[in-house]
Write a protein that holds these residues in place. Structure first.
Motif, mmCIF file in Angstrom:
data_model
loop_
_atom_site.group_PDB
_atom_site.id
_atom_site.type_symbol
_atom_site.label_atom_id
_atom_site.label_comp_id
_atom_site.label_asym_id
_atom_site.label_seq_id
_atom_site.Cartn_x
_atom_site.Cartn_y
_atom_site.Cartn_z
ATOM 1 N N CYS A 56 0.886 -1.159 0.000
ATOM 2 C CA CYS A 56 0.000 0.000 0.000
ATOM 3 C C CYS A 56 0.926 1.211 0.000
ATOM 4 O O CYS A 56 1.551 1.530 1.030
ATOM 5 N N TRP A 59 -0.628 6.326 2.906
ATOM 6 C CA TRP A 59 -1.250 6.135 4.222
ATOM 7 C C TRP A 59 -2.012 7.404 4.569
ATOM 8 O O TRP A 59 -1.571 8.499 4.201
ATOM 9 N N SER A 61 -4.916 5.790 3.650
ATOM 10 C CA SER A 61 -5.558 4.931 2.664
ATOM 11 C C SER A 61 -4.502 4.046 2.017
ATOM 12 O O SER A 61 -3.303 4.284 2.154
ATOM 13 N N CYS A 62 -4.953 3.021 1.295
ATOM 14 C CA CYS A 62 -4.014 2.096 0.673
ATOM 15 C C CYS A 62 -3.401 2.708 -0.590
ATOM 16 O O CYS A 62 -2.219 2.548 -0.853
ATOM 17 N N THR A 63 -4.237 3.390 -1.374
ATOM 18 C CA THR A 63 -3.755 4.145 -2.525
ATOM 19 C C THR A 63 -4.422 5.516 -2.486
ATOM 20 O O THR A 63 -5.286 5.772 -1.649
ATOM 21 N N GLU A 64 -4.054 6.383 -3.396
ATOM 22 C CA GLU A 64 -4.662 7.701 -3.426
ATOM 23 C C GLU A 64 -6.132 7.642 -3.819
ATOM 24 O O GLU A 64 -6.908 8.537 -3.483
ATOM 25 N N GLU A 65 -6.540 6.567 -4.513
ATOM 26 C CA GLU A 65 -7.925 6.446 -4.954
ATOM 27 C C GLU A 65 -8.739 5.470 -4.118
ATOM 28 O O GLU A 65 -9.962 5.475 -4.163
ATOM 29 N N SER A 66 -8.070 4.597 -3.351
ATOM 30 C CA SER A 66 -8.796 3.527 -2.652
ATOM 31 C C SER A 66 -8.336 3.408 -1.208
ATOM 32 O O SER A 66 -7.137 3.465 -0.915
ATOM 33 N N LEU A 67 -9.317 3.227 -0.325
ATOM 34 C CA LEU A 67 -8.996 3.014 1.085
ATOM 35 C C LEU A 67 -8.422 1.624 1.311
ATOM 36 O O LEU A 67 -7.596 1.411 2.192
ATOM 37 N N THR A 68 -8.856 0.663 0.498
ATOM 38 C CA THR A 68 -8.417 -0.723 0.639
ATOM 39 C C THR A 68 -7.538 -1.127 -0.535
ATOM 40 O O THR A 68 -7.385 -0.380 -1.506
ATOM 41 N N THR A 69 -6.966 -2.318 -0.439
ATOM 42 C CA THR A 69 -6.136 -2.830 -1.522
ATOM 43 C C THR A 69 -6.978 -3.148 -2.757
ATOM 44 O O THR A 69 -8.184 -3.425 -2.645
ATOM 45 N N PHE A 81 -1.976 -4.552 3.528
ATOM 46 C CA PHE A 81 -3.273 -4.104 4.018
ATOM 47 C C PHE A 81 -3.758 -5.007 5.156
ATOM 48 O O PHE A 81 -4.364 -4.543 6.124
#
Length: 329
Positions: A56, A59, A61-69, A81
């Motif tokens: 990930c 932080w 979030s996991c990515t800039e667009e997604s909270l999860t993987t 994650f």
């Protein structure tokens, strides 16, 4: 409605008025927090050893667009994650220890404070873990992350140990000189753990498949310093055992010192084997677990050198299940 307001205003007090845990339940809750504090170190090591440290890449979030993987991130994203999610399990275990400590009768403020100390260490380490990701796995922040995890293990162990004691003034089993020797043993063991983080920071397991900066120390040299410290810890442990036998100390301190010796020897075997076999991941993981067990064992030696009056349990301990206690009128 008044009860809901009361629960919202002070939920711990609300629970404590209606539930009294047995001593067994209290100790199990504290032990669960201790076990999870060790487990989070091991899963963090798995993140590093599988090269998933930046699975990930940001932080919290996991990515800039997604909270999860996401599926595109592959197994490394899942491992990183998953380790982050385990922090919530750790928080739940610490929360259970806090609730049990607050609800026990008679009230023991020292246990509640120790429980909250665990919570704030967990929160601080979560932030430090985020900083570690944002700095691209800087080896010094990685080392600090591990050391703060060791601090959490220390507080969790003390909490669990204190659940089996009362709150009276401690009564020493040994004299001042023996206690000082034990403190020297703890200090050198702490140095051993700290230098171990530098060995990892200078070694090949950077936590990511890309080129991650390493600690600017010759790895062979720092590994030798680490080994020398380990032998000093072994020598101090053996010396402490003979001193305890000479002063006719109770069986418990001598047994704890013997246990520490066995853990140290096992850890030493793993350390030398992994060194001469070019650091296979499974042995590095075992060595990380051993580091936690060594630290726990040395603290248990120190804690065994005194006793406190045992507190009376709030309810009869033999009861198989805790039952709700009506609020006092």
């Amino acid at each position: 409605m008044p009860k809901l307001l009361e629960a919202a205003r002070n939920p711990l007090a609300f629970i404590a008025q209606r539930w009294t845990p047995s001593l067994r339940t209290l100790r199990r809750a504290a032990l669960a927090a201790l076990v999870m504090s060790v487990a989070i170190v091991i899963t963090g090591g798995a993140v590093r050893l599988t090269g998933s440290g930046l699975g990930c890449p940001t932080w919290p979030s996991c990515t800039e667009e997604s909270l999860t993987t996401t599926r595109e991130m592959g197994i490394h994203g899942v491992i990183e994650f998953g380790n982050r999610m385990l922090t919530y399990v750790l928080c739940a275990a610490v929360g259970g220890a806090i609730i049990a400590a607050r609800a026990v009768k008679p009230r023991r403020r020292s246990l509640t404070r120790l429980g909250w100390a665990q919570f704030w260490v967990v929160m601080g380490n979560a932030v430090l873990g985020g900083i570690t990701v944002l700095t691209g796995l800087n080896p010094y922040t990685v080392a600090a992350h591990f050391l703060l995890s060791t601090a959490l293990i220390s507080v969790a162990l003390l909490t669990w140990h204190r659940t089996g004691e009362g709150d009276g003034a401690p009564r020493p089993f040994v004299g001042r000189a023996v206690k000082q020797l034990a403190w020297v043993l703890v200090a050198v063991t702490g140095a051993l753990v700290a230098v171990g983080t530098l060995v990892t920071g200078a070694g090949p397991h950077a936590g990511d498949s890309s080129d991650v900066p390493r600690v600017g120390i010759d790895w062979t040299l720092i590994a030798q310093v680490h080994a020398d410290l380990a032998w000093i810890v072994v020598a101090l442990t053996v010396a402490l055992w003979f001193v305890l036998k000479a002063v006719d100390a109770p069986d418990v301190p001598r047994a704890r010192t013997r246990d520490l010796t066995l853990v140290l020897l096992s850890q030493g075997v793993i350390g030398y084997v992994q060194y001469f076999t070019e650091l296979p991941e499974v042995l590095v993981a075992a060595h990380m677990l051993g580091s936690c067990l060594v630290w726990i064992a040395v603290l248990r030696v120190l804690l065994s050198l005194r006793e406190r009056p045992v507190a009376e349990p709030g309810v009869p301990d033999p009861a198989p299940e805790d039952s709700a206690v009506p609020a006092a009128v």
